[in-house]
Scaffold this motif. Sequence first.
Motif: not given
Length: 267
Positions: A149-162
């Motif tokens: 939650d807290s947007g991490i499923s959207w932000t983290l893949p965009r920062v380090i890749g899926p």
Amino acid sequence: MADTVLYEVSDGLATITLNRPEAMNALNIATKVALREAAESAAGDTAVRAILLTAAGDRAFCVGQDLKEHIGLLAADRETGAGQTMSTVKEHYNPIVRALTGAPKPVVAAVNGVAAGAGFGFALAADYRVVADTAAFNTSFAGVALTADSGISWTLPRVIGPSRATDLLLFPRSISAQDALELGIANRVVPAAELRAEAEKTARALAEGPTVAYAAIKEAVAYGLSHSLAETLQKEDELQTRAGRSEDHAIAVQAFVNKEKPKYLGR
């Protein structure tokens, strides 16, 4: 606003400080409400030209949900059948992340210690992360049988890749500040004793900059992540036209010609 979150505006910089160091800045309801109010206030205040998100103490930036409070809320849900506990995502986490990511101004996170769960998510919602060399990151969610939650499923893949993001979500573990720098999670790593000064210096430099252009840059990057090249080129045209009409652009061009340092107005 609760004293678990401190809010101050000075010279165009809004500083939001999580203030539960004795609980490693864990998020109880009062803290989540206060953080939501502070983030929304800073995002919507035209006098605020940059936001600094930080935390008190030297152990933790934010370890996410306050599990001691959470246990009591789960027990109450079982007794009443109300099922209200997980509404915190909709009521608190989502508005906080929307305020930070959607703010038409730069957001700097000063990560002073452990950033776990929603704390990790809030750090990723910032545009720039200055991280203490003693800090660490952990997704944590799967460790308590929860999803992201807290947007991490959207932000983290965009920062380090899926692929890497999925790895960190499926197998939660501590990521050191140096590893976070190599992965792109941290933009800068500094000695812990210098963190606040360096992060504030960065945030103040942004507050004094061409904030109309910064807002357009944020909007362009977010748009480009979910739209085609043709659509993004059209959006760039729209945003560049807006930026080109700003007083800041005229100031910057004149200062360049005069070989002077521009003094931006944020409009």
